[in-house]
Design a protein around this motif. Structure first.
Motif, PDB file in Angstrom:
ATOM      1  N   ASN A  30       0.553  -1.386   0.334  1.00 15.86           N
ATOM      2  CA  ASN A  30       0.008   0.597  -0.067  1.00 15.86           C
ATOM      3  C   ASN A  30       1.209   1.445   0.001  1.00 15.86           C
ATOM      4  OD1 ASN A  30      -2.306  -1.566   0.180  1.00 15.86           O
ATOM      5  ND2 ASN A  30      -2.415  -1.201   2.527  1.00 15.86           N
ATOM      6  N   ARG A 243      -6.511  -5.119   5.283  1.00 17.19           N
ATOM      7  CA  ARG A 243      -7.342  -3.924   5.338  1.00 17.19           C
ATOM      8  C   ARG A 243      -7.995  -3.788   6.112  1.00 17.19           C
ATOM      9  NH1 ARG A 243      -9.798  -5.432  -0.196  1.00 17.19           N
ATOM     10  NH2 ARG A 243     -11.305  -3.508  -0.226  1.00 17.19           N
ATOM     11  N   GLU A 248     -10.308  -1.250   8.241  1.00 17.15           N
ATOM     12  CA  GLU A 248     -11.744  -0.969   7.112  1.00 17.15           C
ATOM     13  C   GLU A 248     -12.101  -2.638   7.621  1.00 17.15           C
ATOM     14  OE1 GLU A 248     -11.216  -1.626   2.895  1.00 17.15           O
ATOM     15  OE2 GLU A 248      -9.147  -0.604   2.542  1.00 17.15           O
TER      16      GLU A 248
END
Lengths: 271, 241
Positions: A30, A243, A248
């Motif tokens: 990321n 994530r 998330e």
């Protein structure tokens, strides 16, 4: 200020090192700056799994004992330039890890990295307690079988009592990573069910990683599974877990089950 | 040299110890003890143990032999209760009287009177308000390896007790979750203490020293909401409606 994660389990061979490397590589993809620190002094493996074994010069113990600077000991990954490894010493004894030394190293790493992932050794001795001591977040790696679950329960107890956060009366964020989940054996009923593991450990689920040859193959290649083959099932599960670490909310899929697991997980109250 | 001689402080305190009551013949009794230890490893480890020999017709060599035998099993005897003076010797653990010698032996100092554990010897009884039985409530799961020791009264756990965890209470034990570890109620000699749990998967349960291991429990009670109580020397288990 980066976040410090400890990857721990109590029991050996459940997939701590594999998960440390895979999550580290997933987070680094990321663009986050990630360092994975091997705390398994005397039995290091992380360098092999990350394919850096031929580039190790200095290690964690050298840094703690003042024989090398932190920047000299850090090894940058050849494939991902935001991923670093701080290897453990293979020749020294784990008694060389001092509480003050570890504290200094972690504090320094937190300043430059977004994520500091501490790969804990098995057991509940010095190496494991030092690896968890300065963590903000704990990932408890568990296999769906009784001995692993009980050891994880023991580790959760230690996370709630022996870490700096616990001693300061703060909450230690804990996540369960269920690894080596075999859909075929689960169907036959000779493995603990996901529900049962969650009921016993009562901490939120970060992900379920299926048992797969892809993991073994990646380890032998010296590559985290999330770098070796990003499309295989275990890699996808690790990407999802990364994530979730980033905050998330994603449904958790039980491998081999078509039905989403979302409702069941979020219907549960976790401690 | 000391300029200001300060008195040495001696205090009477009552502590909780396990009392073992051996029976004759000792060989059989030791065999049963070994059986308990085998099924419940570490039961006596690091716990203070007192030997109760009240009413046993034995002589000093027999007693010494018994203490040695227990020593080889890592059961360290710290005192002997109910023994005739002629039985004891300087190389044997000291005699103990029945558990509540609570008067303060401190050299008289007016201030700084510390509470003597579990007794009211130092305070005139009429000044004490009626005290409710103490109890504690745990709102987190009790994890494997954790040991909760509350000899003063009842323990309530809102959550589960994991395999390898233990709860030791002077009173009753209430578990609003699954009991997978050990629960020992009434350990201070309270035979009316009970154990309640929402789901029984226990490794060991005990009330007032009488115990049952998982193997001895009726299989049809596993996984059920139950209460456990003592009738005489028998442990009874009933399903809660």
């Amino acid at each position: 200020m980066g976040k410090v994660i400890v990857v721990t389990s109590g029991k050996g061979g459940v997939g701590k090192t594999t998960s440390s490397a895979a999550l580290g590589a997933a987070l680094a993809q990321n663009g986050d700056k990630v360092v994975v620190v091997d705390f398994d002094v005397g039995l290091r493996n992380l360098d092999l799994v990350m394919g850096a074994e031929r580039r190790v010069v200095y290690d964690l113990v050298n840094v703690i004992q003042g024989e090398a600077k932190l920047t000299q000991a850090l090894i940058r990954d050849k494939r991902l330039e935001t991923l670093y490894l701080l290897p453990a010493s293979q020749t020294r004894d784990k008694d060389n890890l001092t509480s003050e030394g570890v504290e200094k190293v972690i504090a320094a790493l937190k300043k430059t990295f977004d994520w500091v992932i501490c790969d804990s050794p098995a057991g509940i001795e010095r190496g494991a307690t030092l690896a968890m001591r300065h963590a903000d977040i704990a990932i408890v790696v568990t296999n769906p079988e009784v001995s692993s679950v009980r050891d994880s329960d023991r580790i959760i107890g230690l996370l709630d009592s022996k870490t700096l956060r616990a001693e300061n009366g703060e909450r230690m964020e804990k996540h369960l990573l269920l690894t080596r989940y075999d859909p075929v054996r689960a169907q036959r009923g000779d493995m603990l069910k996901v529900d049962d593991v969650l009921e016993i450990l009562s901490i939120p689920l970060l992900g379920i990683i299926p048992e797969s040859m892809d993991v073994l193959r990646a380890s032998n290649l010296g590559s985290p599974v999330t770098l070796a083959d990003g499309k295989c099932a275990p890699a996808m599960a690790y990407f999802d877990a990364a994530r979730r670490l980033n905050g998330e909310t994603l449904p958790v899929n039980v491998p081999g089950e078509r039905r989403g697991f979302f409702g069941k997980i979020f219907g549960r109250k976790a401690a | 040299m000391l300029t200001q001689p300060r008195p040495i402080r001696l205090k009477g305190r009552s502590f909780l110890a396990l009392a073992l009551t051996p029976e004759l013949p000792f060989e059989d009794w030791l065999a049963r003890l070994d059986d308990l230890a085998a099924r419940s490893a570490g039961f006596f480890l690091r716990r203070p143990v007192v030997l109760d020999v009240e009413g046993l017709d034995i002589d000093r060599p027999q007693l010494r032999e018994l203490v040695d035998q227990l020593g080889t099993r890592n059961v360290r005897i710290m005192g002997i209760e109910g023994a005739r003076a002629s039985l004891l010797a300087s190389d044997l653990p000291p005699a103990m009287t029945d558990g509540r010698p609570a008067s303060d032996l401190e050299v008289p100092v007016a201030e700084d009177m510390e509470e003597a554990d579990g007794t009211e010897a130092a305070v005139p009884p009429e000044s004490l308000p009626a005290k409710a039985t103490p109890s504690i409530v745990i709102t987190q799961p009790v994890r494997s390896g954790q040991s909760l020791f509350f000899p003063e009264g009842d323990v309530t756990v809102v959550g589960s007790v994991a395999s390898g965890a233990e709860i030791v209470a002077g009173g009753s034990i209430h578990i609003y979750g699954t009991l997978r570890g050990r629960a020992m109620a009434g350990t201070t000699g309270n035979a009316s203490a009970r154990i309640f749990c929402r789901k029984l998967e226990a490794e060991l349960i005990a009330i007032d020293g009488f115990y049952k291991t998982a193997e001895d429990m009726e299989p049809n009670l596993r996984g059920k909401a139950v209460q456990i109580w003592l009738e005489g020397e028998a442990i009874n288990t009933g399903i809660l409606g």
